[in-house]
Design a protein around this motif. Structure first.
Motif, PDB file in Angstrom:
ATOM      1  N   VAL A  40       0.839  -1.198   0.000  1.00  0.00           N
ATOM      2  CA  VAL A  40       0.000   0.000   0.000  1.00  0.00           C
ATOM      3  C   VAL A  40       0.872   1.246   0.000  1.00  0.00           C
ATOM      4  O   VAL A  40       1.855   1.328   0.736  1.00  0.00           O
ATOM      5  CB  VAL A  40      -0.953   0.000   1.213  1.00  0.00           C
ATOM      6  CG1 VAL A  40      -1.687   1.326   1.334  1.00  0.00           C
ATOM      7  CG2 VAL A  40      -1.948  -1.146   1.096  1.00  0.00           C
ATOM      8  N   ARG A  41       0.492   2.223  -0.823  1.00  0.00           N
ATOM      9  CA  ARG A  41       1.226   3.476  -0.932  1.00  0.00           C
ATOM     10  C   ARG A  41       0.287   4.651  -0.676  1.00  0.00           C
ATOM     11  O   ARG A  41      -0.805   4.728  -1.238  1.00  0.00           O
ATOM     12  CB  ARG A  41       1.861   3.610  -2.318  1.00  0.00           C
ATOM     13  CG  ARG A  41       2.743   4.836  -2.458  1.00  0.00           C
ATOM     14  CD  ARG A  41       3.410   4.888  -3.824  1.00  0.00           C
ATOM     15  NE  ARG A  41       2.503   5.368  -4.860  1.00  0.00           N
ATOM     16  CZ  ARG A  41       2.886   5.764  -6.075  1.00  0.00           C
ATOM     17  NH1 ARG A  41       4.169   5.707  -6.414  1.00  0.00           N
ATOM     18  NH2 ARG A  41       2.017   6.177  -6.955  1.00  0.00           N
ATOM     19  N   TYR A  42       0.733   5.572   0.178  1.00  0.00           N
ATOM     20  CA  TYR A  42      -0.045   6.783   0.483  1.00  0.00           C
ATOM     21  C   TYR A  42       0.685   8.008  -0.036  1.00  0.00           C
ATOM     22  O   TYR A  42       1.876   8.186   0.218  1.00  0.00           O
ATOM     23  CB  TYR A  42      -0.276   6.902   1.991  1.00  0.00           C
ATOM     24  CG  TYR A  42      -0.757   8.272   2.410  1.00  0.00           C
ATOM     25  CD1 TYR A  42      -1.948   8.804   1.901  1.00  0.00           C
ATOM     26  CD2 TYR A  42      -0.020   9.056   3.289  1.00  0.00           C
ATOM     27  CE1 TYR A  42      -2.373  10.068   2.258  1.00  0.00           C
ATOM     28  CE2 TYR A  42      -0.444  10.322   3.658  1.00  0.00           C
ATOM     29  CZ  TYR A  42      -1.621  10.826   3.133  1.00  0.00           C
ATOM     30  OH  TYR A  42      -2.044  12.090   3.482  1.00  0.00           O
ATOM     31  N   ASP A  43      -0.035   8.858  -0.753  1.00  0.00           N
ATOM     32  CA  ASP A  43       0.499  10.113  -1.292  1.00  0.00           C
ATOM     33  C   ASP A  43       0.342  11.204  -0.243  1.00  0.00           C
ATOM     34  O   ASP A  43      -0.762  11.689   0.005  1.00  0.00           O
ATOM     35  CB  ASP A  43      -0.256  10.482  -2.574  1.00  0.00           C
ATOM     36  CG  ASP A  43       0.321  11.710  -3.268  1.00  0.00           C
ATOM     37  OD1 ASP A  43       1.161  12.405  -2.659  1.00  0.00           O
ATOM     38  OD2 ASP A  43      -0.091  11.982  -4.408  1.00  0.00           O
ATOM     39  N   THR A  44       1.451  11.610   0.395  1.00  0.00           N
ATOM     40  CA  THR A  44       1.379  12.578   1.489  1.00  0.00           C
ATOM     41  C   THR A  44       1.043  13.991   1.017  1.00  0.00           C
ATOM     42  O   THR A  44       0.784  14.868   1.845  1.00  0.00           O
ATOM     43  CB  THR A  44       2.705  12.624   2.271  1.00  0.00           C
ATOM     44  OG1 THR A  44       3.757  13.077   1.411  1.00  0.00           O
ATOM     45  CG2 THR A  44       3.046  11.254   2.828  1.00  0.00           C
ATOM     46  N   SER A  45       1.046  14.213  -0.321  1.00  0.00           N
ATOM     47  CA  SER A  45       0.658  15.528  -0.835  1.00  0.00           C
ATOM     48  C   SER A  45      -0.854  15.648  -0.991  1.00  0.00           C
ATOM     49  O   SER A  45      -1.361  16.714  -1.338  1.00  0.00           O
ATOM     50  CB  SER A  45       1.330  15.791  -2.189  1.00  0.00           C
ATOM     51  OG  SER A  45       0.803  14.943  -3.195  1.00  0.00           O
ATOM     52  N   ALA A  46      -1.571  14.552  -0.716  1.00  0.00           N
ATOM     53  CA  ALA A  46      -3.029  14.524  -0.873  1.00  0.00           C
ATOM     54  C   ALA A  46      -3.696  14.288   0.475  1.00  0.00           C
ATOM     55  O   ALA A  46      -3.042  14.037   1.488  1.00  0.00           O
ATOM     56  CB  ALA A  46      -3.420  13.441  -1.867  1.00  0.00           C
ATOM     57  N   SER A  47      -5.017  14.350   0.479  1.00  0.00           N
ATOM     58  CA  SER A  47      -5.789  14.199   1.708  1.00  0.00           C
ATOM     59  C   SER A  47      -5.615  12.810   2.307  1.00  0.00           C
ATOM     60  O   SER A  47      -5.734  11.799   1.607  1.00  0.00           O
ATOM     61  CB  SER A  47      -7.272  14.446   1.422  1.00  0.00           C
ATOM     62  OG  SER A  47      -8.066  14.088   2.536  1.00  0.00           O
ATOM     63  N   PHE A  48      -5.371  12.749   3.612  1.00  0.00           N
ATOM     64  CA  PHE A  48      -5.167  11.478   4.293  1.00  0.00           C
ATOM     65  C   PHE A  48      -6.436  10.631   4.280  1.00  0.00           C
ATOM     66  O   PHE A  48      -6.364   9.390   4.220  1.00  0.00           O
ATOM     67  CB  PHE A  48      -4.715  11.743   5.735  1.00  0.00           C
ATOM     68  CG  PHE A  48      -4.392  10.511   6.528  1.00  0.00           C
ATOM     69  CD1 PHE A  48      -3.327   9.690   6.182  1.00  0.00           C
ATOM     70  CD2 PHE A  48      -5.145  10.166   7.645  1.00  0.00           C
ATOM     71  CE1 PHE A  48      -3.020   8.554   6.923  1.00  0.00           C
ATOM     72  CE2 PHE A  48      -4.846   9.043   8.396  1.00  0.00           C
ATOM     73  CZ  PHE A  48      -3.781   8.229   8.033  1.00  0.00           C
ATOM     74  N   SER A  49      -7.580  11.264   4.347  1.00  0.00           N
ATOM     75  CA  SER A  49      -8.850  10.546   4.452  1.00  0.00           C
ATOM     76  C   SER A  49      -9.502  10.261   3.104  1.00  0.00           C
ATOM     77  O   SER A  49     -10.576   9.659   3.051  1.00  0.00           O
ATOM     78  CB  SER A  49      -9.830  11.336   5.329  1.00  0.00           C
ATOM     79  OG  SER A  49     -10.037  12.632   4.794  1.00  0.00           O
ATOM     80  N   ASP A  50      -8.876  10.680   2.032  1.00  0.00           N
ATOM     81  CA  ASP A  50      -9.418  10.463   0.692  1.00  0.00           C
ATOM     82  C   ASP A  50      -8.889   9.144   0.150  1.00  0.00           C
ATOM     83  O   ASP A  50      -7.668   8.951   0.041  1.00  0.00           O
ATOM     84  CB  ASP A  50      -9.018  11.623  -0.224  1.00  0.00           C
ATOM     85  CG  ASP A  50      -9.620  11.510  -1.616  1.00  0.00           C
ATOM     86  OD1 ASP A  50     -10.249  10.478  -1.926  1.00  0.00           O
ATOM     87  OD2 ASP A  50      -9.446  12.457  -2.413  1.00  0.00           O
ATOM     88  N   ALA A  51      -9.773   8.218  -0.206  1.00  0.00           N
ATOM     89  CA  ALA A  51      -9.359   6.914  -0.727  1.00  0.00           C
ATOM     90  C   ALA A  51      -8.503   7.060  -1.980  1.00  0.00           C
ATOM     91  O   ALA A  51      -7.657   6.196  -2.268  1.00  0.00           O
ATOM     92  CB  ALA A  51     -10.577   6.045  -1.022  1.00  0.00           C
ATOM     93  N   GLY A  52      -8.686   8.148  -2.724  1.00  0.00           N
ATOM     94  CA  GLY A  52      -7.909   8.373  -3.931  1.00  0.00           C
ATOM     95  C   GLY A  52      -6.446   8.681  -3.657  1.00  0.00           C
ATOM     96  O   GLY A  52      -5.631   8.675  -4.586  1.00  0.00           O
ATOM     97  N   SER A  53      -6.105   8.963  -2.393  1.00  0.00           N
ATOM     98  CA  SER A  53      -4.714   9.229  -2.011  1.00  0.00           C
ATOM     99  C   SER A  53      -3.926   7.946  -1.787  1.00  0.00           C
ATOM    100  O   SER A  53      -2.712   7.986  -1.598  1.00  0.00           O
ATOM    101  CB  SER A  53      -4.671  10.065  -0.723  1.00  0.00           C
ATOM    102  OG  SER A  53      -5.459  11.223  -0.835  1.00  0.00           O
TER     103      SER A  53
END
Length: 272
Positions: A40-53
Motif C-alpha cells: 500500500v502506498r499513500y500520497d502525502t501531498s493529498a488528503s489522508f482521508s481520501d481513498a484516492g490518495s
C-alpha cells in the motif's frame, strides 16, 4: 487500510521516499503464510482521508511476506520474511521513477544465491551507498547490496556472518544508521541474545574487526529485548519490545557529539 487492500491481516514496517509512504504487507494467514494482498502506498501531498490518495500493488506472483522496507534515494526495497510454510528470501525492489502499478518497475533478488543461509530477515538500513538486511535467524547472515551496481548482479551482494562476533544465539529486529555506524537491534530478552552489534561503514565489511558488540544489560539489567531503533542526529534510541520486566526500558546511546542537526527550535525535522 482494509478498503485499499482487504486481503492483508497487517503490515510489518514502512518507508518514505520524500512524497509517498510505502507499507510492507505481512501474510494474510498468520498460521501458514497465505497469499499476499498489496503493498500500500499513500500520497502525502493529498488528503489522508481520501481513498484516492491511497494505491496498491499486488506482488502475489512474487510470493512471500515482508518485514520492513527501506528507501535508497531512488528505489524502495521490501525485506523478505518467510513463514513456516513459505521458504522465501527474495528481496523486492521498486524503482520509484516509474509507475507504481507497472510490473516492469519491480524486480527481485534471491539472497540465498549469494549464500544459502542468507534468509529470514527483519528490517533493513541504508548508509548512503549500501543496503543492509537485518538477520532474524539466530547467529544470522547479513547481506549487503551495493546500490551503485545492478540489483540482480550477484557481484553487487556480499555477506557477513554474525557468528564471527557473537558466541551466543541472537536474533535482531531492525537497524539504524548514524552517519558512520550501522546498529543492529537485538530482539532477545533471555539470559543470552541481547547484544547490540555495530558495524563501522568506513571499514571492511568482511573483517570481524569492523564489528563491535555491547551488552546494554551492563547499564540496566532490564535493558534488553528491542524492536527497532532510530537516530535523531545525536542519539540512537532502541525501542523496547519485551524487556522481561514491566518497565519497557528505552535505551539511548550518545552516538555523535556535537549533534549533526542544529538544536531545536532552529531545526524542524525535514531534509527536503
Amino acid at each position: 487500510m482494509g478498503s485499499v487492500s482487504p486481503d492483508v491481516l497487517g503490515y510489518q514496517g514502512a518507508t518514505f521516499d520524500g512524497r509517498y509512504i510505502y507499507f510492507a504487507p505481512d501474510y494474510t494467514s498468520a498460521a501458514d503464510g497465505g497469499a499476499l494482498g498489496g503493498v500500500v502506498r499513500y500520497d502525502t501531498s493529498a488528503s489522508f482521508s481520501d481513498a484516492g490518495s491511497w494505491s496498491t500493488f499486488d506482488p502475489t506472483t512474487m510470493g512471500g511476506g515482508f518485514a520492513g522496507a527501506v528507501f535508497d534515494g531512488r528505489a524502495v526495497y521490501l525485506v523478505p520474511n518467510p513463514s513456516a510454510t513459505v521458504d522465501d528470501a527474495v528481496v523486492r525492489r521498486y524503482d520509484t521513477t516509474a509507475s507504481f502499478s507497472d510490473t516492469s518497475a519491480w524486480s527481485a533478488f534471491d539472497t540465498t544465491t549469494v549464500k544459502w543461509s542468507a534468509n529470514f530477515f527483519w528490517g533493513a538500513a541504508f548508509d548512503g551507498r549500501f543496503v543492509y538486511l537485518v538477520p532474524s535467524a539466530a547467529l544470522g547472515i547479513v547481506p549487503r547490496f551495493d546500490t551503485t551496481l545492478s540489483f540482480d548482479a550477484g557481484t553487487a551482494w556480499s555477506t557477513f556472518d554474525m557468528a564471527l562476533v557473537l558466541t551466543s544465539s541472537e536474533q535482531f529486529w531492525g537497524a539504524a544508521f548514524d552517519g558512520r555506524f550501522v546498529y543492529f537491534v537485538p530482539f532477545g530478552s533471555g539470559p543470552e541474545g541481547h547484544f547490540i552489534i555495530r558495524y563501522d561503514a568506513t571499514a571492511s565489511f568482511s573483517a570481524d574487526t569492523s564489528w563491535r558488540t555491547f551488552d546494554p544489560t551492563t547499564v540496566n539489567v532490564g535493558a534488553k529485548g528491542f524492536n527497532g531503533a532510530i537516530f535523531d542526529g545525536h542519539y540512537v534510541y532502541f525501542v523496547p519490545h519485551d524487556n522481561g520486566t514491566p518497565d519497557g526500558l528505552v535505551v539511548r546511546f550518545d552516538a555523535k557529539t556535537p549533534a549533526s542537526m542544529p538544536p531545536l527550535p532552529a531545526w524542524h525535522g525535514s531534509f527536503f
